[in-house]
Motif scaffolding. Structure first.
Motif, PDB file in Angstrom:
ATOM      1  N   ILE A   1       9.367  19.738   5.147  1.00  0.00           N
ATOM      2  CA  ILE A   1       9.349  20.208   3.764  1.00  0.00           C
ATOM      3  C   ILE A   1       9.556  21.708   3.729  1.00  0.00           C
ATOM      4  CG2 ILE A   1       6.856  20.668   3.585  1.00  0.00           C
ATOM      5  CD1 ILE A   1       7.032  19.190   0.810  1.00  0.00           C
ATOM      6  N   ARG A   2      10.198  22.171   2.661  1.00  0.00           N
ATOM      7  CA  ARG A   2      10.352  23.601   2.389  1.00  0.00           C
ATOM      8  C   ARG A   2       9.918  23.835   0.954  1.00  0.00           C
ATOM      9  NH1 ARG A   2      14.634  27.490   0.744  1.00  0.00           N
ATOM     10  NH2 ARG A   2      16.006  25.738   0.202  1.00  0.00           N
ATOM     11  N   GLU A   3       8.826  24.552   0.775  1.00  0.00           N
ATOM     12  CA  GLU A   3       8.344  24.828  -0.567  1.00  0.00           C
ATOM     13  C   GLU A   3       9.192  25.937  -1.189  1.00  0.00           C
ATOM     14  OE1 GLU A   3       4.067  24.161  -1.353  1.00  0.00           O
ATOM     15  OE2 GLU A   3       3.837  24.468   0.808  1.00  0.00           O
ATOM     16  N   LEU A   4       9.482  25.782  -2.467  1.00  0.00           N
ATOM     17  CA  LEU A   4      10.365  26.708  -3.170  1.00  0.00           C
ATOM     18  C   LEU A   4       9.573  27.749  -3.955  1.00  0.00           C
ATOM     19  CD1 LEU A   4      12.890  24.031  -4.539  1.00  0.00           C
ATOM     20  CD2 LEU A   4      13.126  25.445  -2.489  1.00  0.00           C
TER      21      LEU A   4
ATOM     22  N   GLY B   1       0.838  -1.190   0.000  1.00  0.00           N
ATOM     23  CA  GLY B   1       0.000   0.000   0.000  1.00  0.00           C
ATOM     24  C   GLY B   1       0.867   1.230   0.000  1.00  0.00           C
ATOM     25  N   TYR B   2       0.208   2.394  -0.053  1.00  0.00           N
ATOM     26  CA  TYR B   2       0.886   3.687   0.006  1.00  0.00           C
ATOM     27  C   TYR B   2       0.287   4.526   1.121  1.00  0.00           C
ATOM     28  CZ  TYR B   2       2.634   2.748  -4.735  1.00  0.00           C
ATOM     29  OH  TYR B   2       3.241   2.200  -5.833  1.00  0.00           O
ATOM     30  N   LEU B   3       1.117   5.365   1.715  1.00  0.00           N
ATOM     31  CA  LEU B   3       0.651   6.402   2.618  1.00  0.00           C
ATOM     32  C   LEU B   3       0.935   7.733   1.960  1.00  0.00           C
ATOM     33  CD1 LEU B   3      -0.642   6.670   5.483  1.00  0.00           C
ATOM     34  CD2 LEU B   3       1.630   7.370   6.259  1.00  0.00           C
ATOM     35  N   LEU B   4      -0.129   8.484   1.644  1.00  0.00           N
ATOM     36  CA  LEU B   4      -0.029   9.732   0.896  1.00  0.00           C
ATOM     37  C   LEU B   4      -0.228  10.929   1.802  1.00  0.00           C
ATOM     38  CD1 LEU B   4      -0.563   7.712  -1.474  1.00  0.00           C
ATOM     39  CD2 LEU B   4      -1.876   9.549  -2.557  1.00  0.00           C
ATOM     40  N   SER B   5       0.516  11.985   1.531  1.00  0.00           N
ATOM     41  CA  SER B   5       0.250  13.259   2.186  1.00  0.00           C
ATOM     42  C   SER B   5      -1.110  13.768   1.735  1.00  0.00           C
ATOM     43  CB  SER B   5       1.335  14.276   1.830  1.00  0.00           C
ATOM     44  OG  SER B   5       1.351  14.529   0.432  1.00  0.00           O
ATOM     45  N   ASP B   6      -1.868  14.344   2.668  1.00  0.00           N
ATOM     46  CA  ASP B   6      -3.119  14.981   2.269  1.00  0.00           C
ATOM     47  C   ASP B   6      -2.841  16.163   1.349  1.00  0.00           C
ATOM     48  OD1 ASP B   6      -4.405  13.168   3.903  1.00  0.00           O
ATOM     49  OD2 ASP B   6      -4.852  14.613   5.490  1.00  0.00           O
ATOM     50  N   GLY B   7      -1.763  16.883   1.622  1.00  0.00           N
ATOM     51  CA  GLY B   7      -1.406  18.040   0.820  1.00  0.00           C
ATOM     52  C   GLY B   7      -0.704  17.653  -0.468  1.00  0.00           C
ATOM     53  N   VAL B   8      -0.736  18.556  -1.446  1.00  0.00           N
ATOM     54  CA  VAL B   8       0.015  18.375  -2.682  1.00  0.00           C
ATOM     55  C   VAL B   8       1.069  19.471  -2.770  1.00  0.00           C
ATOM     56  CG1 VAL B   8      -1.825  17.184  -3.908  1.00  0.00           C
ATOM     57  CG2 VAL B   8      -1.701  19.678  -4.013  1.00  0.00           C
ATOM     58  N   TYR B   9       2.174  19.136  -3.432  1.00  0.00           N
ATOM     59  CA  TYR B   9       3.333  20.025  -3.456  1.00  0.00           C
ATOM     60  C   TYR B   9       3.900  20.075  -4.867  1.00  0.00           C
ATOM     61  CZ  TYR B   9       2.859  19.139   1.519  1.00  0.00           C
ATOM     62  OH  TYR B   9       2.354  19.028   2.797  1.00  0.00           O
ATOM     63  N   GLY B  10       4.411  21.244  -5.240  1.00  0.00           N
ATOM     64  CA  GLY B  10       5.022  21.427  -6.546  1.00  0.00           C
ATOM     65  C   GLY B  10       6.528  21.393  -6.456  1.00  0.00           C
ATOM     66  N   ASP B  11       7.160  22.558  -6.265  1.00  0.00           N
ATOM     67  CA  ASP B  11       8.609  22.643  -6.099  1.00  0.00           C
ATOM     68  C   ASP B  11       8.928  22.680  -4.616  1.00  0.00           C
ATOM     69  OD1 ASP B  11       8.533  22.817  -8.817  1.00  0.00           O
ATOM     70  OD2 ASP B  11       9.287  24.865  -8.947  1.00  0.00           O
ATOM     71  N   PHE B  12       9.855  21.831  -4.176  1.00  0.00           N
ATOM     72  CA  PHE B  12      10.115  21.741  -2.734  1.00  0.00           C
ATOM     73  C   PHE B  12      11.429  21.013  -2.464  1.00  0.00           C
ATOM     74  CE2 PHE B  12       7.616  18.032  -3.956  1.00  0.00           C
ATOM     75  CZ  PHE B  12       8.327  16.976  -3.405  1.00  0.00           C
ATOM     76  N   GLU B  13      11.875  21.139  -1.233  1.00  0.00           N
ATOM     77  CA  GLU B  13      12.913  20.280  -0.675  1.00  0.00           C
ATOM     78  C   GLU B  13      12.294  19.507   0.481  1.00  0.00           C
ATOM     79  OE1 GLU B  13      17.267  22.080  -1.428  1.00  0.00           O
ATOM     80  OE2 GLU B  13      16.094  23.137   0.092  1.00  0.00           O
ATOM     81  N   LEU B  14      12.584  18.213   0.525  1.00  0.00           N
ATOM     82  CA  LEU B  14      12.034  17.312   1.525  1.00  0.00           C
ATOM     83  C   LEU B  14      13.171  16.691   2.309  1.00  0.00           C
ATOM     84  CD1 LEU B  14       9.409  15.770   2.520  1.00  0.00           C
ATOM     85  CD2 LEU B  14      10.037  14.005   0.842  1.00  0.00           C
ATOM     86  N   LEU B  15      13.060  16.718   3.625  1.00  0.00           N
ATOM     87  CA  LEU B  15      14.036  16.087   4.514  1.00  0.00           C
ATOM     88  C   LEU B  15      13.334  15.032   5.362  1.00  0.00           C
ATOM     89  CD1 LEU B  15      15.941  19.200   5.957  1.00  0.00           C
ATOM     90  CD2 LEU B  15      16.744  17.667   4.162  1.00  0.00           C
ATOM     91  N   PHE B  16      13.965  13.897   5.551  1.00  0.00           N
ATOM     92  CA  PHE B  16      13.452  12.878   6.464  1.00  0.00           C
ATOM     93  C   PHE B  16      14.571  11.888   6.752  1.00  0.00           C
ATOM     94  CE2 PHE B  16      12.554  11.446   2.164  1.00  0.00           C
ATOM     95  CZ  PHE B  16      13.038  10.151   2.159  1.00  0.00           C
ATOM     96  N   GLU B  17      14.356  11.065   7.756  1.00  0.00           N
ATOM     97  CA  GLU B  17      15.250   9.949   8.053  1.00  0.00           C
ATOM     98  C   GLU B  17      14.488   8.653   7.837  1.00  0.00           C
ATOM     99  OE1 GLU B  17      17.940  10.955  11.731  1.00  0.00           O
ATOM    100  OE2 GLU B  17      15.980  11.914  11.951  1.00  0.00           O
ATOM    101  N   ALA B  18      15.190   7.622   7.350  1.00  0.00           N
ATOM    102  CA  ALA B  18      14.577   6.324   7.077  1.00  0.00           C
ATOM    103  C   ALA B  18      15.422   5.213   7.680  1.00  0.00           C
ATOM    104  CB  ALA B  18      14.424   6.103   5.576  1.00  0.00           C
TER     105      ALA B  18
ATOM    106  N   GLU C   1      12.115  20.299  -8.566  1.00  0.00           N
ATOM    107  CA  GLU C   1      11.926  21.656  -9.088  1.00  0.00           C
ATOM    108  C   GLU C   1      11.649  21.610 -10.585  1.00  0.00           C
ATOM    109  OE1 GLU C   1      13.956  26.014  -8.270  1.00  0.00           O
ATOM    110  OE2 GLU C   1      15.198  24.211  -8.148  1.00  0.00           O
ATOM    111  N   GLY C   2      10.554  22.268 -11.001  1.00  0.00           N
ATOM    112  CA  GLY C   2      10.190  22.343 -12.407  1.00  0.00           C
ATOM    113  C   GLY C   2       8.927  21.557 -12.695  1.00  0.00           C
ATOM    114  N   ALA C   3       8.163  21.998 -13.719  1.00  0.00           N
ATOM    115  CA  ALA C   3       6.926  21.301 -14.070  1.00  0.00           C
ATOM    116  C   ALA C   3       7.214  19.846 -14.435  1.00  0.00           C
ATOM    117  CB  ALA C   3       6.227  22.026 -15.222  1.00  0.00           C
ATOM    118  N   LEU C   4       8.226  19.611 -15.277  1.00  0.00           N
ATOM    119  CA  LEU C   4       8.814  18.298 -15.465  1.00  0.00           C
ATOM    120  C   LEU C   4      10.112  18.354 -14.663  1.00  0.00           C
ATOM    121  CD1 LEU C   4       8.096  17.917 -19.258  1.00  0.00           C
ATOM    122  CD2 LEU C   4       7.283  16.342 -17.478  1.00  0.00           C
TER     123      LEU C   4
END
Length: 277
Positions: free
Chosen positions: A274-277, A74-91, A202-205
């Motif tokens: 997350i930091r949106e650009l 399965g997937y766990l999705l963010s409720d929010g949607v994001y365009g250009d951003f930087e994402l930080l996390f630990e796995a 970053e970028g539409a594509l």
């Protein structure tokens, strides 16, 4: 990058799944406009009935198959949607656990740009895969586990090309603008510990850049990339310039079985910002 930068906003509170929702890991066409999966099969029906198990344990978002060993993810999705951003996390993934992080993901979860966290035989960590958007596979090495005398996994090594089940071919590396070597990856990866990911989109594509533990792993420019099954205009029409962030629990399959996702395996994520650009 200063991880304490106030521009970064937590999108996981470390206690609940608020701001996130689970969806099934449904089969989709390999590329937009391709043959649709047969929804009448038992495999499709069973996949549609589970979204994986998503819990919060010791402050970490934790994904498993549900029930353990069932072979469906399965997937766990963010409720929010994001365009250009930087994402930080630990796995911190178990072995074997075939997972990943999708960006610009559709509401299905199964369509988007996946940053690989294939912590299993013939896997790659930090590469880019085109989930439902052409099946392109931008990687520069594959991994396997080292085992002790009792057969327990104790660390990672580069895979022997003679025994791989997913051959490392030149066309895969050619998709990448920049890529670390397998030796560089092994020098910074922390077995059975937390590893920090930094993903810039970053970028539409999008141009996607992935750092792990401060070392640049991959960079891909999907606007300029050439691949026989990746058609930029169709992908942009499908995904648009924004999408969900999705964490994955993979299915098993006849080829790999529970070597793809162990019966009791889990992957854990924490400090998701997350930091949106």
């Amino acid at each position: 990058m200063d991880k304490a930068n106030a521009d970064f906003t937590p999108i996981f509170d470390g206690q609940t799944l608020a701001g996130w929702h689970a969806v099934p890991r449904l089969p989709v066409s390999r590329a937009p406009g391709g043959p649709e999966p047969d929804r009448t099969t038992e495999t499709y029906r069973r996949a549609a009935q589970t979204t994986g198990s998503w819990t919060v344990e010791d402050g970490a978002l934790t994904g498993r198959q549900d029930p353990p060993g069932c072979g469906y993810g399965g997937y766990l999705l963010s409720d929010g949607v994001y365009g250009d951003f930087e994402l930080l996390f630990e796995a911190c993934p178990d072995w074997p656990a075939d997972t990943g992080i999708l960006v610009r993901a559709s509401a299905l979860g199964s369509q988007g740009y996946q940053i690989l966290l294939d912590h299993r035989r013939s896997g790659n960590i930090g590469g880019i895969y085109g989930n439902g958007i052409g099946g392109f596979h931008g990687i520069n090495f594959t991994i396997d586990a080292e085992y002790d005398e009792q057969g327990r996994p104790i660390g990672l090594r580069l895979e022997d090309p003679a025994t791989t089940i997913e051959p490392m071919t030149p066309d895969k590396t050619a998709l990448l603008n920049d890529a670390a070597s397998g030796e560089q990856f092994l020098s910074i990866w922390r077995w059975n510990e937390w590893n920090e990911f930094q993903i810039r989109v970053e970028g539409a594509l999008p141009k996607i850049t992935v750092h792990i533990n401060g070392v640049k792993m991959t960079e891909i420019d999907t606007a300029a990339m050439k691949h026989p099954s990746y058609r930029q205009d169709e992908v942009l029409a499908l995904l648009g310039p924004q999408g969900h962030i999705a964490f994955e629990v993979h299915d098993n399959d006849p080829g790999m079985g529970d070597a793809r996702w162990g019966p009791n395996a889990a992957c854990r994520w924490r400090n998701i910002r997350i930091r949106e650009l």
